[in-house]
Design a protein around this motif. Structure first.
Motif, PDB file in Angstrom:
ATOM      1  N   MET A 100       0.825  -1.206   0.000  1.00  0.00           N
ATOM      2  CA  MET A 100       0.000   0.000   0.000  1.00  0.00           C
ATOM      3  C   MET A 100       0.860   1.257   0.000  1.00  0.00           C
ATOM      4  O   MET A 100       0.509   2.264  -0.623  1.00  0.00           O
ATOM      5  CB  MET A 100      -0.950  -0.007   1.192  1.00  0.00           C
ATOM      6  CG  MET A 100      -1.990  -1.124   1.155  1.00  0.00           C
ATOM      7  SD  MET A 100      -2.778  -1.322  -0.465  1.00  0.00           S
ATOM      8  CE  MET A 100      -3.417   0.314  -0.755  1.00  0.00           C
ATOM      9  N   LEU A 104      -6.471   2.973   6.113  1.00  0.00           N
ATOM     10  CA  LEU A 104      -5.617   1.787   6.227  1.00  0.00           C
ATOM     11  C   LEU A 104      -5.882   1.208   7.608  1.00  0.00           C
ATOM     12  O   LEU A 104      -5.337   1.675   8.615  1.00  0.00           O
ATOM     13  CB  LEU A 104      -4.148   2.163   6.055  1.00  0.00           C
ATOM     14  CG  LEU A 104      -3.769   2.842   4.726  1.00  0.00           C
ATOM     15  CD1 LEU A 104      -2.295   3.228   4.723  1.00  0.00           C
ATOM     16  CD2 LEU A 104      -4.091   1.949   3.542  1.00  0.00           C
ATOM     17  N   ASP A 130      -9.273  -5.330   0.335  1.00  0.00           N
ATOM     18  CA  ASP A 130      -9.337  -3.913  -0.015  1.00  0.00           C
ATOM     19  C   ASP A 130     -10.696  -3.562  -0.597  1.00  0.00           C
ATOM     20  O   ASP A 130     -11.510  -4.428  -0.907  1.00  0.00           O
ATOM     21  CB  ASP A 130      -8.211  -3.523  -0.978  1.00  0.00           C
ATOM     22  CG  ASP A 130      -8.303  -4.227  -2.323  1.00  0.00           C
ATOM     23  OD1 ASP A 130      -9.404  -4.283  -2.876  1.00  0.00           O
ATOM     24  OD2 ASP A 130      -7.267  -4.699  -2.806  1.00  0.00           O
TER      25      ASP A 130
END
Length: 450
Positions: A156, A238, A283
């Motif tokens: 990420m 996140l 995700d």
């Protein structure tokens, strides 16, 4: 003769800047002391090194879950499934699960490569487990299986950080994986207003729940506020949810950020969300972005298949009526109740020490006590060119063999000092840790008393 290009001064500056306190200087020293004790027993005032620095439970004696190991063993050696005696050694549901998993594996081999995103059949199982947990649908195509959460975090950061003009918001104190990976990939760790005033584009917000290093569990209202904030500011969430099973208080429950965002009516077109678990990553991005994540994943070929299998088992454990259900519940509850007892014992021990305050561990595997150190100790640390909590941790190791991580490696309010201590040593070792800690702390305070 030309000098080698592989010298410290020629390395990428981001690697030089990168620091990871959890396996830093004090841990290196502890490993040297362990070697010394092995080669020269009795050379120190303690007979073993007690690693309270890292969340690595099985290395400290925690037993694995039997059902998980049975399925893994059968998948690693499928020939066992054809032997009559296997039915007397393995539970029937472990045998059934192994057959189902092998049916979706390429070549029925755990030593093979897989799809870079992870085996589709296993991702389907994981998606079903996430849907059951959250009460909202989950898509296997949104799931990337990685070798633990750390590679997923690096993926990420590679995706989000374009230059030092990109920044990530991170809780302080934070797990050093984030500050290290942000530095490694050339980004900036900032507060929002400070970042924008300096021309830094803030791309994402890291949330660790349950918390590492503090052990807090976020209330649902807090999570909603965070989702609204990220929606308003256009930030990627996140969500580090590695310790979602480790909750020790009755008044708090784990809620995934995906569940919270969905319950607020948001979808992938409204907010970007990534959830990290210790054996998988899911995700919530557009198809175009997902293609780029797949590209990064494909560079590493794939994660190990045994880990992929385990991810499917964690998200789909035995259910009521299965042969392994009772033993699974007993083993899991036994581990969590023991961790809760250890957390309480260590919390009370820290709070009994002069000048130490410690919050309750609501979840995860850590305590983060604050050290109110005498002025003399702070001056001694300055003279040694180290942080005061690093001095304390180093002296604690030298005197007792207990390994903790200085709070300065996690970030903290300026002028405050902490240590992070895991609750993972086995219960029969906790009394020795407490007694060694108290004896050391009394001597340390007496030596540096103002």
């Amino acid at each position: 003769m030309l000098k080698s290009s592989l010298e410290a001064q020629n390395l990428i500056i981001n690697i030089i800047k990168c620091e990871y306190a959890v396996r830093g200087e004090i841990v290196i020293l502890a490993q040297r002391l362990q070697q010394e004790l092995q080669s020269n027993p009795g050379s120190r005032p303690f007979d073993e090194i007690l690693y309270c620095n890292i969340g690595n439970p099985q290395s400290l004696g925690q037993l694995p879950i039997t059902f998980f190991r049975e399925v893994l063993a059968l998948c690693d050696h499928p020939a066992l499934l054809d032997k009559d005696q296997t039915h007397g050694l393995f539970s029937s549901d472990a045998i059934d699960r192994a057959w189902k998993i092998l049916d979706v594996m390429p070549g029925r081999a755990t030593g093979a490569y897989s799809h870079s995103q992870g085996i589709k059949g296993l991702r389907d199982l994981i998606a079903a487990g996430i849907a059951a947990r959250d009460g909202f649908p989950a898509n296997a195509d949104d799931i990337f299986l990685t070798d633990g959460a750390s590679p997923a975090v690096h993926m990420m950061m590679q995706l989000l950080l374009r230059s030092e003009k990109d920044g990530i918001l991170c809780p302080i104190p934070q797990y050093p994986l984030y500050s290290a990976s942000i530095a490694l990939h050339g980004g900036t760790l900032k507060q929002l207003e400070d970042a924008r005033s300096k021309g830094v584009t803030v791309r994402a917000l890291v949330v660790i729940n349950p918390g590492n290093p503090t052990g807090q569990v976020l209330a649902e209202d807090n999570q909603r506020e965070i989702v609204d904030f990220c929606k308003k500011e256009g930030l990627v969430i996140l969500a580090d949810e590695v310790y979602q099973e480790n909750i020790y208080v009755d008044n708090k429950k784990f809620h995934s950020f995906k569940k919270i965002a969905r319950s607020m009516g948001y979808g992938e077109e409204d907010i970007a969300l990534v959830s990290f678990q210790s054996v998988s990553k899911a995700d919530w991005f557009t198809a175009e972005v997902r293609e780029q994540i797949y590209k990064i994943a494909s560079v590493n070929l794939c994660s190990n298949i045994s880990g992929q299998i385990l991810a499917s088992l964690v998200m789909n454990p035995p259910q009521e009526g299965d042969e392994s259900f009772e033993s699974y519940v007993d083993e899991k509850d036994g581990i969590l109740l023991s961790l809760a007892r250890r957390a309480k014992t260590l919390e009370e021990a820290f709070n009994s020490l002069e000048g130490v305050t410690c919050n309750r561990a609501e979840g995860a595997m850590y305590l983060f006590p604050r050290l109110h150190l005498p002025h003399k100790a702070i001056e001694a640390a300055k003279a040694a060119k180290t942080a005061p909590d690093a001095l304390y941790a180093r002296r604690l190791l030298d005197a007792t063999g207990i390994v903790v991580v200085p709070g300065s490696g996690f970030g903290q309010v300026p002028g405050t000092w902490h240590i992070r201590c895991t609750i993972l040593p086995q219960e029969d070792k906790i009394p020795a840790i407490v007694s060694r800690l108290k004896e050391f702390h009394e001597a340390f305070m007496a030596e540096f008393r103002d």
